[in-house]
Design a protein around this motif. Structure first.
Motif, PDB file in Angstrom:
ATOM      1  N   ARG A 194       0.834  -1.206   0.000  1.00  0.00           N
ATOM      2  CA  ARG A 194       0.000   0.000   0.000  1.00  0.00           C
ATOM      3  C   ARG A 194       0.866   1.254   0.000  1.00  0.00           C
ATOM      4  NH1 ARG A 194      -5.462   1.324   1.077  1.00  0.00           N
ATOM      5  NH2 ARG A 194      -5.674   3.485   0.419  1.00  0.00           N
ATOM      6  N   LEU A 322      -5.144  -1.766  -3.103  1.00  0.00           N
ATOM      7  CA  LEU A 322      -3.946  -1.158  -3.673  1.00  0.00           C
ATOM      8  C   LEU A 322      -4.263  -0.291  -4.880  1.00  0.00           C
ATOM      9  CD1 LEU A 322      -1.555  -4.254  -3.580  1.00  0.00           C
ATOM     10  CD2 LEU A 322      -1.766  -2.429  -1.891  1.00  0.00           C
ATOM     11  N   ASN A 381      -4.848   3.026   6.390  1.00  0.00           N
ATOM     12  CA  ASN A 381      -4.159   4.026   5.591  1.00  0.00           C
ATOM     13  C   ASN A 381      -4.115   5.391   6.268  1.00  0.00           C
ATOM     14  OD1 ASN A 381      -2.704   4.212   3.156  1.00  0.00           O
ATOM     15  ND2 ASN A 381      -4.346   5.332   2.152  1.00  0.00           N
TER      16      ASN A 381
END
Length: 392
Positions: A194, A322, A381
């Motif tokens: 990522r 991703l 994230n």
């Protein structure tokens, strides 16, 4: 969307790579690594009746007081429930100080007229809040059959036979522990992928060659004193920078920071060995190992057949999460990864379940043993993470 999917094929293939039987291949982590989704995007109904709503087992409020006194939020695993919800807080904007905006009016003789206060009811700014839901588990089983009556002739006592049987159970447990360890590695590798997809990965060799107008190859760089000094300095500087409030080190551009006690520092042991050997100094090693969450990693995804640098430094990960703006694909295949810095919130194990059962078959005189397991991870994230690699 099915929340629990079968993953024995993934485990069997990945174990072969770990044991050096196969080269690392692409691993699809969609099944058991959640990237976080909005509630509206999830299928919240149970699989059997399609009427019962799967429950959020815990809500996590991901915010820290910026004074070093932080909360280590959600590092446990849950057997029940289907989702983890995490809430994120944005920073408010600064505004003018109203004390110095009060209109003083005009002087009429000895009286000041026109004095006007600022209304407290004109304030409209709110704190923006976002939330993501993490869910999904991978399921697998270990099932074996062992003789009970048929092997008695191989032993002279019950104790001797039981010692042999204990070894069988040890083998089962060893495989389970290896499975869990490998799943954890793949979750961490998904975080690395990522970072690369988001552009939070630095090619230190490219940076060095550009700055010095040299053209070192990967093999040369690993043995070049000046490059190793440059690389270690950049990694150490980033460790310091991540401890300050910033939006630079996470893909969501979330204003957060990673204090020293929550910073995970992973360095490829092969790279660390080159540093120790060619710099002839233990300064880098001592500074990193003094960190509370430092880890030396022999390989990220697999050892290959000979622990070659190109194998131990590589990942090959597929995950729908991703596919972001800067990386229009769901697969990341990268070699040369030498170090990873990440917040403890960046990768977490949220769900876990292990059920053991045994059944004796009196007709055949055998014992059937089974282990049913589930494991679910999340990559956040909004939490800080940074990758360093070397490539030509």
């Amino acid at each position: 969307m099915a929340l629990v999917k079968q993953i024995p094929t993934i485990l069997n293939d990945s174990i072969k790579a770990v044991l050096g039987q196969n080269a690392p291949a692409e691993i699809d982590t969609n099944t058991f690594v959640s990237m976080g989704q909005k509630i509206a995007e999830m299928d919240l109904y149970d699989l059997f009746y399609k009427e019962l709503v799967n429950r959020i087992v815990k809500t996590v409020y991901f915010i820290r007081s910026y004074n070093g006194n932080t909360r280590n939020i959600l590092r446990d695993e849950h057997e029940y429930g289907a989702f983890i919800q995490k809430v994120y807080y944005m920073l408010p904007d600064a505004s003018e100080n109203p004390i110095f905006e009060v209109a003083q009016g005009a002087l009429d003789g000895d009286t000041v007229t026109g004095y006007k206060q600022q209304s407290p009811y004109d304030i409209e700014q709110t704190i923006p809040v976002k939330s993501l839901v993490y869910g999904g588990k991978g399921a697998w089983a270990l099932e074996v059959i062992r003789p009970v009556e048929q092997i008695k002739s191989a032993f002279l006592s019950y104790a001797a036979m039981q010692a042999f049987i204990d070894g069988l159970y040890t083998s089962i447990n060893n495989r389970y522990e290896l499975d869990v360890e490998n799943l954890t590695n793949m979750a961490a590798n998904t975080s690395i992928a990522r970072c690369i997809a988001d552009g939070r990965a630095r090619n230190l060799l490219s940076e060095y060659n550009t700055a010095t107008e040299r053209s070192l190859t990967v093999s040369q760089a690993l043995r070049d004193v000046e490059f190793l000094k440059f690389a270690t300095q950049e990694i150490k500087q980033t460790i310091d920078n991540m401890q300050k409030m910033s939006t630079v080190f996470n893909g969501a551009k979330y204003a957060t920071f990673t204090p020293r006690e929550n910073l995970v520092v992973e360095v490829l042991s092969r790279f660390s060995s080159y540093v120790d050997t060619y710099l002839q100094s233990d300064t880098f090693h001592n500074e990193l190992t003094a960190l509370p969450r430092y880890e030396s990693i022999p390989f990220w995804q697999g050892s290959g057949t000979a622990f070659a640098f190109e194998d131990v430094s590589a990942i090959n990960i597929k995950n729908d999460g991703l596919n972001v703006d800067s990386h229009q694909t769901d697969t990341v295949n990268q070699t040369g990864i030498i170090a990873v810095l990440r917040d403890t919130e960046n990768v977490a194990a949220y769900f876990s379940d292990r059920q053991t059962w045994e059944l004796y078959n009196p007709r055949s005189g055998v014992m059937i043993h089974g282990e049913n397991a589930q494991k679910g991870y999340a990559v956040d994230n909004f939490a800080n993470s940074m990758v360093f690699y070397i490539a030509e």
